[in-house]
Design an enzyme around this catalytic site. Sequence first.
Site, PDB file in Angstrom:
ATOM      1  N   LYS A 179       3.759  30.997  13.147  1.00 55.48           N
ATOM      2  CA  LYS A 179       3.101  31.378  11.887  1.00 55.48           C
ATOM      3  C   LYS A 179       2.170  30.255  11.410  1.00 55.48           C
ATOM      4  O   LYS A 179       1.033  30.491  11.030  1.00 55.48           O
ATOM      5  CB  LYS A 179       4.144  31.688  10.795  1.00 55.48           C
ATOM      6  CG  LYS A 179       5.116  32.801  11.167  1.00 55.48           C
ATOM      7  CD  LYS A 179       6.093  33.095  10.046  1.00 55.48           C
ATOM      8  CE  LYS A 179       7.056  31.964   9.733  1.00 55.48           C
ATOM      9  NZ  LYS A 179       7.996  31.639  10.832  1.00 55.48           N
TER      10      LYS A 179
ATOM     11  N   ARG B 156       9.972  36.607   2.398  1.00 55.14           N
ATOM     12  CA  ARG B 156      10.939  36.367   3.455  1.00 55.14           C
ATOM     13  C   ARG B 156      12.184  37.250   3.298  1.00 55.14           C
ATOM     14  O   ARG B 156      13.150  37.110   4.025  1.00 55.14           O
ATOM     15  CB  ARG B 156      11.336  34.895   3.423  1.00 55.14           C
ATOM     16  CG  ARG B 156      11.781  34.367   4.761  1.00 55.14           C
ATOM     17  CD  ARG B 156      12.072  32.909   4.600  1.00 55.14           C
ATOM     18  NE  ARG B 156      10.873  32.144   4.748  1.00 55.14           N
ATOM     19  CZ  ARG B 156      10.651  31.305   5.757  1.00 55.14           C
ATOM     20  NH1 ARG B 156      11.540  31.123   6.685  1.00 55.14           N
ATOM     21  NH2 ARG B 156       9.543  30.626   5.816  1.00 55.14           N
TER      22      ARG B 156
HETATM   23  P1  AP5 Z   1       4.959  26.858  14.320  1.00 53.97           P
HETATM   24  O1  AP5 Z   1       3.586  27.447  14.273  1.00 53.97           O
HETATM   25  O2  AP5 Z   1       5.203  25.621  13.547  1.00 53.97           O
HETATM   26  O3  AP5 Z   1       6.037  27.985  13.987  1.00 53.97           O
HETATM   27  P2  AP5 Z   1       6.384  28.715  12.627  1.00 53.97           P
HETATM   28  O4  AP5 Z   1       6.516  30.167  12.895  1.00 53.97           O
HETATM   29  O5  AP5 Z   1       5.442  28.290  11.552  1.00 53.97           O
HETATM   30  O6  AP5 Z   1       7.844  28.125  12.427  1.00 53.97           O
HETATM   31  P3  AP5 Z   1       8.547  27.455  11.157  1.00 53.97           P
HETATM   32  O7  AP5 Z   1       9.745  26.724  11.703  1.00 53.97           O
HETATM   33  O8  AP5 Z   1       7.604  26.634  10.347  1.00 53.97           O
HETATM   34  O9  AP5 Z   1       9.010  28.690  10.393  1.00 53.97           O
HETATM   35  P4  AP5 Z   1      10.153  28.768   9.402  1.00 53.97           P
HETATM   36  O10 AP5 Z   1       9.911  30.099   8.881  1.00 53.97           O
HETATM   37  O11 AP5 Z   1      11.513  28.501   9.934  1.00 53.97           O
HETATM   38  O12 AP5 Z   1       9.914  27.494   8.474  1.00 53.97           O
HETATM   39  P5  AP5 Z   1       9.204  27.322   7.078  1.00 53.97           P
HETATM   40  O13 AP5 Z   1       8.561  26.009   7.071  1.00 53.97           O
HETATM   41  O14 AP5 Z   1       8.401  28.512   6.720  1.00 53.97           O
HETATM   42  O15 AP5 Z   1       5.324  26.604  15.862  1.00 53.97           O
HETATM   43  C1  AP5 Z   1       6.523  25.972  16.236  1.00 53.97           C
HETATM   44  C2  AP5 Z   1       6.274  25.043  17.435  1.00 53.97           C
HETATM   45  O16 AP5 Z   1       5.858  25.823  18.557  1.00 53.97           O
HETATM   46  C3  AP5 Z   1       5.165  24.006  17.214  1.00 53.97           C
HETATM   47  O17 AP5 Z   1       5.528  22.823  17.869  1.00 53.97           O
HETATM   48  C4  AP5 Z   1       3.937  24.627  17.889  1.00 53.97           C
HETATM   49  O18 AP5 Z   1       3.057  23.623  18.378  1.00 53.97           O
HETATM   50  C5  AP5 Z   1       4.576  25.439  19.009  1.00 53.97           C
HETATM   51  N1  AP5 Z   1       3.851  26.682  19.297  1.00 53.97           N
HETATM   52  C6  AP5 Z   1       3.416  27.601  18.393  1.00 53.97           C
HETATM   53  N2  AP5 Z   1       2.828  28.636  19.024  1.00 53.97           N
HETATM   54  C7  AP5 Z   1       2.900  28.362  20.358  1.00 53.97           C
HETATM   55  C8  AP5 Z   1       2.464  29.048  21.542  1.00 53.97           C
HETATM   56  N3  AP5 Z   1       1.852  30.240  21.472  1.00 53.97           N
HETATM   57  N4  AP5 Z   1       2.712  28.470  22.735  1.00 53.97           N
HETATM   58  C9  AP5 Z   1       3.333  27.279  22.819  1.00 53.97           C
HETATM   59  N5  AP5 Z   1       3.762  26.577  21.748  1.00 53.97           N
HETATM   60  C10 AP5 Z   1       3.550  27.119  20.530  1.00 53.97           C
HETATM   61  O19 AP5 Z   1      10.484  27.314   6.091  1.00 53.97           O
HETATM   62  C11 AP5 Z   1      11.399  26.245   6.115  1.00 53.97           C
HETATM   63  C12 AP5 Z   1      12.500  26.480   5.082  1.00 53.97           C
HETATM   64  O20 AP5 Z   1      11.919  26.588   3.768  1.00 53.97           O
HETATM   65  C13 AP5 Z   1      13.306  27.774   5.240  1.00 53.97           C
HETATM   66  O21 AP5 Z   1      14.377  27.605   6.161  1.00 53.97           O
HETATM   67  C14 AP5 Z   1      13.817  27.969   3.803  1.00 53.97           C
HETATM   68  O22 AP5 Z   1      14.878  27.092   3.499  1.00 53.97           O
HETATM   69  C15 AP5 Z   1      12.611  27.552   2.978  1.00 53.97           C
HETATM   70  N6  AP5 Z   1      11.710  28.670   2.684  1.00 53.97           N
HETATM   71  C16 AP5 Z   1      10.432  28.823   3.152  1.00 53.97           C
HETATM   72  N7  AP5 Z   1       9.899  29.968   2.678  1.00 53.97           N
HETATM   73  C17 AP5 Z   1      10.848  30.542   1.897  1.00 53.97           C
HETATM   74  C18 AP5 Z   1      10.887  31.752   1.156  1.00 53.97           C
HETATM   75  N8  AP5 Z   1       9.857  32.615   1.103  1.00 53.97           N
HETATM   76  N9  AP5 Z   1      12.028  32.024   0.485  1.00 53.97           N
HETATM   77  C19 AP5 Z   1      13.082  31.188   0.501  1.00 53.97           C
HETATM   78  N10 AP5 Z   1      13.105  30.029   1.204  1.00 53.97           N
HETATM   79  C20 AP5 Z   1      11.994  29.706   1.891  1.00 53.97           C
END
Ligand code: AP5
Length: 216
Positions: A13, A88
């Site tokens: 994402k 989410r």
């Molecule tokens: P990346 O693009 O970083 O993946 P992502 O989908 O953004 O994963 P996140 O871990 O950031 O998502 P998340 O939803 O768990 O975390 P968030 O920060 O939103 O890619 C991951 C890796 O893969 C990178 O190293 C990249 O280089 C690699 N990659 C990507 N695409 C690739 C490809 N095609 N091929 C090869 N490699 C690739 O949330 C964190 C925390 O915040 C949550 O756990 C929760 O506690 C809180 N939170 C956030 N939003 C909410 C909400 N709406 N409500 C309540 N709590 C929330």
Amino acid sequence: MNIVLFGPPGAGKGTQGVRLAEEKSIAAIAMGDMLRQAVAEQTPLGVQTKQFMDAGKLVPDAVVIGMIEETIVEEDASNGFLLDGFPRNVAQAESLDEMLSRHGFALDAVVFLDASEELLLERLSGRLICKACGFGFHRHYSPPREAGCCDRCGGELYQRDDDNEDVIAQRLHVYQEQTAPMLDYYAHRSSFCRVDADGGMDEVYERLINALEQMH
Ligand code: AP5
């Protein structure tokens, strides 16, 4: 153009969202980044949310809904926005619809980035992020030119606290329980599309662009 990008942790994402928002000249609004910033700055909200994030649980709806509304209204979202990580769960999706209609906005696209669990684990455990500019790398798929150092700004690279095996497992569980049901909420809309996120970064981006073009 107003876009919601959702999918499991590690689906890409952040990676795809930043690129798409840059190309479309719209504001990239990443809920996880906003929360991590609050934690790093030790604001009252950051202190309150850290325990949830460290445990891989969702931060309470009231907190994130308030933050998103403020951001959409205050950010320069007049040209459009891309929401990464919000909504989410179904309650957040309903609040978003209500909030957008109250401010006269509409969603043009809801994109579901789909990937297998095996791939997600590999991506999350190898992720590295720049402390200074937030740019993301991966130990194997997109390694920095110099180990530990950001190609873009020279900043120090770190691994997220919640990118360890135990918390990743919890985040995937929370995703299945609370986020996956959003598929039923959005799937019947003409603005919905599913993009296969299993593939190289450029390949996935091309699929994303094609899906958006077919929709409009
Ligand atoms: P990346 O693009 O970083 O993946 P992502 O989908 O953004 O994963 P996140 O871990 O950031 O998502 P998340 O939803 O768990 O975390 P968030 O920060 O939103 O890619 C991951 C890796 O893969 C990178 O190293 C990249 O280089 C690699 N990659 C990507 N695409 C690739 C490809 N095609 N091929 C090869 N490699 C690739 O949330 C964190 C925390 O915040 C949550 O756990 C929760 O506690 C809180 N939170 C956030 N939003 C909410 C909400 N709406 N409500 C309540 N709590 C929330």
